[in-house]
Design a protein around this motif. Structure first.
Motif, PDB file in Angstrom:
ATOM      1  N   ALA A 121       0.826  -1.206   0.000  1.00 21.80           N
ATOM      2  CA  ALA A 121       0.000   0.000   0.000  1.00 21.80           C
ATOM      3  C   ALA A 121       0.859   1.254   0.000  1.00 21.80           C
ATOM      4  CB  ALA A 121      -0.922   0.001   1.216  1.00 21.80           C
ATOM      5  N   ILE A 122       1.956   1.221   0.760  1.00 17.21           N
ATOM      6  CA  ILE A 122       2.847   2.383   0.828  1.00 17.21           C
ATOM      7  C   ILE A 122       3.490   2.660  -0.527  1.00 17.21           C
ATOM      8  CG2 ILE A 122       5.041   3.199   1.786  1.00 17.21           C
ATOM      9  CD1 ILE A 122       4.227   1.800   4.423  1.00 17.21           C
ATOM     10  N   VAL A 123       4.027   1.619  -1.141  1.00 18.14           N
ATOM     11  CA  VAL A 123       4.697   1.788  -2.444  1.00 18.14           C
ATOM     12  C   VAL A 123       3.702   2.248  -3.506  1.00 18.14           C
ATOM     13  CG1 VAL A 123       5.896   0.584  -4.304  1.00 18.14           C
ATOM     14  CG2 VAL A 123       6.526   0.135  -1.922  1.00 18.14           C
ATOM     15  N   ALA A 124       2.517   1.637  -3.542  1.00 22.12           N
ATOM     16  CA  ALA A 124       1.503   2.023  -4.528  1.00 22.12           C
ATOM     17  C   ALA A 124       1.114   3.485  -4.365  1.00 22.12           C
ATOM     18  CB  ALA A 124       0.267   1.134  -4.375  1.00 22.12           C
ATOM     19  N   THR A 125       0.943   3.920  -3.119  1.00 22.05           N
ATOM     20  CA  THR A 125       0.580   5.323  -2.872  1.00 22.05           C
ATOM     21  C   THR A 125       1.687   6.265  -3.314  1.00 22.05           C
ATOM     22  OG1 THR A 125      -0.746   4.638  -0.962  1.00 22.05           O
ATOM     23  CG2 THR A 125      -0.172   6.965  -1.114  1.00 22.05           C
ATOM     24  N   MET A 126       2.932   5.907  -3.005  1.00 23.44           N
ATOM     25  CA  MET A 126       4.063   6.755  -3.412  1.00 23.44           C
ATOM     26  C   MET A 126       4.156   6.852  -4.930  1.00 23.44           C
ATOM     27  SD  MET A 126       6.865   5.529  -0.543  1.00 23.44           S
ATOM     28  CE  MET A 126       8.246   6.370  -1.302  1.00 23.44           C
ATOM     29  N   LEU A 127       3.854   5.770  -5.627  1.00 23.62           N
ATOM     30  CA  LEU A 127       3.888   5.792  -7.093  1.00 23.62           C
ATOM     31  C   LEU A 127       2.771   6.670  -7.655  1.00 23.62           C
ATOM     32  CD1 LEU A 127       4.692   2.045  -7.899  1.00 23.62           C
ATOM     33  CD2 LEU A 127       6.220   4.016  -8.070  1.00 23.62           C
ATOM     34  N   PHE A 128       1.580   6.604  -7.039  1.00 20.94           N
ATOM     35  CA  PHE A 128       0.481   7.471  -7.478  1.00 20.94           C
ATOM     36  C   PHE A 128       0.843   8.946  -7.283  1.00 20.94           C
ATOM     37  CE2 PHE A 128      -2.571   3.786  -6.850  1.00 20.94           C
ATOM     38  CZ  PHE A 128      -2.894   3.696  -8.196  1.00 20.94           C
ATOM     39  N   VAL A 129       1.490   9.254  -6.167  1.00 23.32           N
ATOM     40  CA  VAL A 129       1.889  10.644  -5.897  1.00 23.32           C
ATOM     41  C   VAL A 129       2.895  11.119  -6.941  1.00 23.32           C
ATOM     42  CG1 VAL A 129       3.133  12.132  -4.274  1.00 23.32           C
ATOM     43  CG2 VAL A 129       1.381  10.563  -3.432  1.00 23.32           C
ATOM     44  N   GLN A 130       3.824  10.235  -7.317  1.00 22.62           N
ATOM     45  CA  GLN A 130       4.813  10.600  -8.339  1.00 22.62           C
ATOM     46  C   GLN A 130       4.155  10.864  -9.693  1.00 22.62           C
ATOM     47  OE1 GLN A 130       7.791   7.512  -8.383  1.00 22.62           O
ATOM     48  NE2 GLN A 130       8.516   7.967  -6.315  1.00 22.62           N
ATOM     49  N   ARG A 131       3.055  10.156  -9.971  1.00 20.95           N
ATOM     50  CA  ARG A 131       2.339  10.328 -11.244  1.00 20.95           C
ATOM     51  C   ARG A 131       1.449  11.563 -11.265  1.00 20.95           C
ATOM     52  NH1 ARG A 131      -1.065   5.167 -12.310  1.00 20.95           N
ATOM     53  NH2 ARG A 131      -2.128   6.727 -13.582  1.00 20.95           N
ATOM     54  N   ALA A 132       1.026  12.002 -10.082  1.00 21.06           N
ATOM     55  CA  ALA A 132       0.036  13.081  -9.993  1.00 21.06           C
ATOM     56  C   ALA A 132       0.566  14.379 -10.584  1.00 21.06           C
ATOM     57  CB  ALA A 132      -0.373  13.295  -8.547  1.00 21.06           C
ATOM     58  N   GLU A 133      -0.327  15.071 -11.268  1.00 16.99           N
ATOM     59  CA  GLU A 133       0.012  16.366 -11.868  1.00 16.99           C
ATOM     60  C   GLU A 133      -0.987  17.418 -11.383  1.00 16.99           C
ATOM     61  OE1 GLU A 133      -0.032  15.831 -16.041  1.00 16.99           O
ATOM     62  OE2 GLU A 133       1.706  14.479 -16.081  1.00 16.99           O
ATOM     63  N   GLY A 134      -0.555  18.245 -10.471  1.00 20.92           N
ATOM     64  CA  GLY A 134      -1.412  19.322  -9.986  1.00 20.92           C
ATOM     65  C   GLY A 134      -2.208  18.941  -8.741  1.00 20.92           C
ATOM     66  N   PHE A 135      -2.779  19.967  -8.123  1.00 21.82           N
ATOM     67  CA  PHE A 135      -3.510  19.798  -6.862  1.00 21.82           C
ATOM     68  C   PHE A 135      -4.713  18.885  -7.013  1.00 21.82           C
ATOM     69  CE2 PHE A 135      -6.959  21.181  -4.040  1.00 21.82           C
ATOM     70  CZ  PHE A 135      -6.356  20.976  -2.800  1.00 21.82           C
ATOM     71  N   ASP A 136      -5.397  18.945  -8.153  1.00 22.23           N
ATOM     72  CA  ASP A 136      -6.607  18.135  -8.361  1.00 22.23           C
ATOM     73  C   ASP A 136      -6.321  16.649  -8.212  1.00 22.23           C
ATOM     74  OD1 ASP A 136      -8.026  20.404  -8.760  1.00 22.23           O
ATOM     75  OD2 ASP A 136      -8.153  20.230 -10.953  1.00 22.23           O
ATOM     76  N   GLU A 137      -5.216  16.187  -8.780  1.00 20.13           N
ATOM     77  CA  GLU A 137      -4.898  14.761  -8.718  1.00 20.13           C
ATOM     78  C   GLU A 137      -4.387  14.360  -7.337  1.00 20.13           C
ATOM     79  OE1 GLU A 137      -2.510  13.486 -12.001  1.00 20.13           O
ATOM     80  OE2 GLU A 137      -4.198  13.670 -13.403  1.00 20.13           O
ATOM     81  N   TYR A 138      -3.721  15.280  -6.643  1.00 16.78           N
ATOM     82  CA  TYR A 138      -3.348  15.004  -5.251  1.00 16.78           C
ATOM     83  C   TYR A 138      -4.606  14.827  -4.403  1.00 16.78           C
ATOM     84  CZ  TYR A 138       1.503  16.280  -6.278  1.00 16.78           C
ATOM     85  OH  TYR A 138       2.776  16.319  -6.788  1.00 16.78           O
TER      86      TYR A 138
END
Length: 205
Positions: A121-138
């Protein structure tokens, strides 16, 4: 709001956390508790898992870089911790602490982490954060995490119904089965960590 991205975050984390698969282990560790204490343990575990996942989403990569720790090391550590818990379940040594009231530790470790907020879960979340572009995706990631944790809490909240159906003898059997399953999960985590280390070394060469 990017609903497709929200669905991806929610489904991915839900599959990794696996609420139905958590129920046997949760019941094995909390089987001797009263219904009220079991609900409180589930709430504590979910809140801790939420805090750990959010914390790593915000500062996880920075922290690991600072400590010079690779993600496989985190995965291996989680596996070793689960091995210890699995041995306790298999040998039946979890009953005594529960009767003496030391139940809050069970909620925090191993239920809160590394079972709910584990390396996956930690790794998956960190990968999603790296992919996110802008406040909306965060924001989408945050909503996805909250929805997953809410789902887990609901599943654990109503696990008391299962306890009433199983009764003490059923809980005893379930505890041994959960210990075996947990041992298998732990071995898989350690094996994955070793494989990841080998791949890192190969890339380094």
């Amino acid at each position: 709001m990017n609903l497709k991205f929200l669905g991806e975050v929610f489904v991915t984390l839900l599959v990794i956390v696996d609420p139905p698969g958590m129920v046997p282990v949760f019941l094995a560790l909390t089987g001797t508790m009263s219904n009220r204490d079991r609900i409180r343990a589930g709430t504590q575990a979910v809140l801790l898992a939420l805090g750990v996942i959010v914390g790593f989403a915000v500062a996880g990569q920075t922290l690991l870089d600072y400590l010079h720790v690779d993600l496989p090391a985190l995965q291996g550590a989680g596996g070793l911790l689960l091995v210890l818990v699995a041995l306790q379940l298999l040998t039946g040594k979890t009953d005594e602490p529960a009767e003496q009231g030391g139940t809050s530790n069970v909620a925090l470790v191993p239920i809160g982490t590394p079972l709910l907020a584990g390396p996956g879960a930690i790794v998956a979340t960190m990968l999603f954060v790296q992919r996110a572009e802008g406040f909306d995706e965060y924001l989408v990631i945050a909503i996805g995490i909250l929805l997953v944790m809410l789902t887990v809490w609901i599943v654990l909240r109503f696990s008391g119904v299962i306890v009433k159906l199983l009764r003490p003898a059923g809980i005893e059997v379930l505890t041994r089965i959960a210990g075996l399953l947990l041992a298998a999960i732990a071995v898989q985590l350690i094996a994955d960590a070793i494989g990841a280390f080998v791949r890192l070394e190969a890339v380094g060469l």
